[in-house]
Design an enzyme around this catalytic site. Sequence first.
Site, PDB file in Angstrom:
ATOM      1  N   PRO A   1       0.510  -2.367   0.986  1.00  0.00           N
ATOM      2  CA  PRO A   1       0.704  -2.542   2.483  1.00  0.00           C
ATOM      3  C   PRO A   1       1.146  -3.892   3.045  1.00  0.00           C
ATOM      4  CG  PRO A   1      -1.713  -1.931   2.376  1.00  0.00           C
ATOM      5  CD  PRO A   1      -0.850  -1.950   0.732  1.00  0.00           C
ATOM      6  N   ASN A   2       2.048  -4.165   3.734  1.00  0.00           N
ATOM      7  CA  ASN A   2       2.557  -5.376   4.270  1.00  0.00           C
ATOM      8  C   ASN A   2       3.379  -6.161   3.304  1.00  0.00           C
ATOM      9  OD1 ASN A   2       1.640  -4.563   6.992  1.00  0.00           O
ATOM     10  ND2 ASN A   2      -0.417  -4.921   6.379  1.00  0.00           N
TER      11      ASN A   2
ATOM     12  N   ARG B   1       5.955 -14.448   7.946  1.00  0.00           N
ATOM     13  CA  ARG B   1       4.690 -14.830   8.354  1.00  0.00           C
ATOM     14  C   ARG B   1       3.995 -15.386   7.473  1.00  0.00           C
ATOM     15  NH1 ARG B   1       2.848 -11.300  13.293  1.00  0.00           N
ATOM     16  NH2 ARG B   1       4.995 -11.056  14.399  1.00  0.00           N
TER      17      ARG B   1
ATOM     18  N   TYR C   1       0.774 -17.413   2.175  1.00  0.00           N
ATOM     19  CA  TYR C   1       1.597 -16.456   1.145  1.00  0.00           C
ATOM     20  C   TYR C   1       2.605 -16.942   0.538  1.00  0.00           C
ATOM     21  CZ  TYR C   1      -1.805 -12.989   2.930  1.00  0.00           C
ATOM     22  OH  TYR C   1      -2.997 -12.508   3.310  1.00  0.00           O
TER      23      TYR C   1
ATOM     24  N   ASN D   1      -0.602  -5.536  -7.012  1.00  0.00           N
ATOM     25  CA  ASN D   1      -1.169  -6.388  -5.866  1.00  0.00           C
ATOM     26  C   ASN D   1      -1.158  -5.512  -4.705  1.00  0.00           C
ATOM     27  OD1 ASN D   1      -1.661  -7.911  -3.568  1.00  0.00           O
ATOM     28  ND2 ASN D   1      -0.121  -9.245  -3.721  1.00  0.00           N
TER      29      ASN D   1
ATOM     30  N   ALA E   1      -4.285  -5.347   1.180  1.00  0.00           N
ATOM     31  CA  ALA E   1      -5.744  -4.936   1.791  1.00  0.00           C
ATOM     32  C   ALA E   1      -6.486  -3.842   1.015  1.00  0.00           C
ATOM     33  CB  ALA E   1      -5.617  -4.794   3.047  1.00  0.00           C
TER      34      ALA E   1
ATOM     35  N   GLU F   1      -4.305  -7.400 -12.125  1.00  0.00           N
ATOM     36  CA  GLU F   1      -4.384  -7.635 -10.512  1.00  0.00           C
ATOM     37  C   GLU F   1      -4.116  -8.883 -10.058  1.00  0.00           C
ATOM     38  OE1 GLU F   1      -8.420  -7.075  -9.171  1.00  0.00           O
ATOM     39  OE2 GLU F   1      -8.172  -7.728  -7.112  1.00  0.00           O
TER      40      GLU F   1
ATOM     41  N   HIS G   1      -2.781 -11.695  -6.601  1.00  0.00           N
ATOM     42  CA  HIS G   1      -3.138 -11.906  -5.241  1.00  0.00           C
ATOM     43  C   HIS G   1      -2.306 -13.232  -5.205  1.00  0.00           C
ATOM     44  CE1 HIS G   1      -5.555  -8.518  -4.385  1.00  0.00           C
ATOM     45  NE2 HIS G   1      -6.480  -8.969  -5.437  1.00  0.00           N
TER      46      HIS G   1
ATOM     47  N   ARG H   1     -11.174 -17.322   1.136  1.00  0.00           N
ATOM     48  CA  ARG H   1     -10.980 -16.669   2.557  1.00  0.00           C
ATOM     49  C   ARG H   1     -12.051 -15.870   2.839  1.00  0.00           C
ATOM     50  NH1 ARG H   1      -5.363 -13.852   2.189  1.00  0.00           N
ATOM     51  NH2 ARG H   1      -5.588 -14.018   4.271  1.00  0.00           N
TER      52      ARG H   1
HETATM   53  O1  CA2 Z   1      -3.049 -12.612  -1.287  1.00  0.00           O
HETATM   54  C1  CA2 Z   1      -2.833 -11.555  -1.562  1.00  0.00           C
HETATM   55  O2  CA2 Z   1      -1.779 -11.415  -2.317  1.00  0.00           O
HETATM   56  C2  CA2 Z   1      -3.323 -10.451  -0.854  1.00  0.00           C
HETATM   57  O3  CA2 Z   1      -3.229  -9.012  -1.714  1.00  0.00           O
HETATM   58  C3  CA2 Z   1      -2.299 -10.162   0.361  1.00  0.00           C
HETATM   59  C4  CA2 Z   1      -2.914  -9.033   1.533  1.00  0.00           C
HETATM   60  C5  CA2 Z   1      -4.473  -9.335   1.643  1.00  0.00           C
HETATM   61  O4  CA2 Z   1      -4.899  -8.218   2.561  1.00  0.00           O
HETATM   62  C6  CA2 Z   1      -5.407  -9.458   0.516  1.00  0.00           C
HETATM   63  O5  CA2 Z   1      -6.679  -9.876   0.929  1.00  0.00           O
HETATM   64  C7  CA2 Z   1      -4.628 -10.661  -0.416  1.00  0.00           C
HETATM   65  C8  CA2 Z   1      -2.104  -8.918   2.583  1.00  0.00           C
HETATM   66  C9  CA2 Z   1      -0.850  -8.955   2.669  1.00  0.00           C
HETATM   67  C10 CA2 Z   1      -0.247  -9.413   3.837  1.00  0.00           C
HETATM   68  O6  CA2 Z   1       1.256  -9.616   3.575  1.00  0.00           O
HETATM   69  C11 CA2 Z   1       1.647 -10.241   4.635  1.00  0.00           C
HETATM   70  C12 CA2 Z   1       3.246 -10.354   4.597  1.00  0.00           C
HETATM   71  C13 CA2 Z   1       3.757 -11.172   5.369  1.00  0.00           C
HETATM   72  C14 CA2 Z   1       3.276 -12.033   6.404  1.00  0.00           C
HETATM   73  C15 CA2 Z   1       1.681 -11.989   6.359  1.00  0.00           C
HETATM   74  C16 CA2 Z   1       1.160 -11.021   5.691  1.00  0.00           C
END
Ligand code: CA2
Length: 147
Positions: free
Chosen positions: A11-12, A19, A24, A75, A78, A99, A101, A108
């Site tokens: 997700p996301n 952002r 990231y 990846n 969350a 895995e 990230h 964090r």
């Molecule tokens: O660091 C990573 O790759 C994470 O898997 C990213 C997840 C986070 O919940 C994990 O703890 C670590 C969040 C992805 C959010 O994606 C975004 C995309 C654009 C802008 C901000 C966040």
Amino acid sequence: MAATILVLNGPNLNLLGEREPEIYGRETLRDIEAALQARAAELGVAIAVRQSNHEGELVDWIQEARGTASGIILNAGAYTHTSLAIADALRLCSLPVIEVHLSNVFRREPFRHRSFISPIARGVICGLGARGYLFALEALAPRPSRE
Ligand code: CA2
């Protein structure tokens, strides 16, 4: 050519690059896919890159990978920290999993330190940004024979 390496994003991650670049990076998921495709061509492996915001869809893709993929780069976003369903699907599919990230989850919030995926994964890469996906691909690609 060997079986496909599946690259799954949770997700996301479709919003990458828009952002929080300080966490990231500035690369979009399309940029990451392009870099992976280029490296996969050099390594002589096929990859399939997918993203979903839905836990069940990720579970479906992991189940389908059983017959079609030689490994999974994941990846799970969350869901890494919450999803027993994804962990169960990975355990049942018995494929090697790396895995990944983008951020160093251990620098964090404490809730990001727990992963349901890590105990099943062959390896875990975090904090190296988009390059982490490329390192994961190197790890799963078959080694060239010396003959
Ligand atoms: O660091 C990573 O790759 C994470 O898997 C990213 C997840 C986070 O919940 C994990 O703890 C670590 C969040 C992805 C959010 O994606 C975004 C995309 C654009 C802008 C901000 C966040």
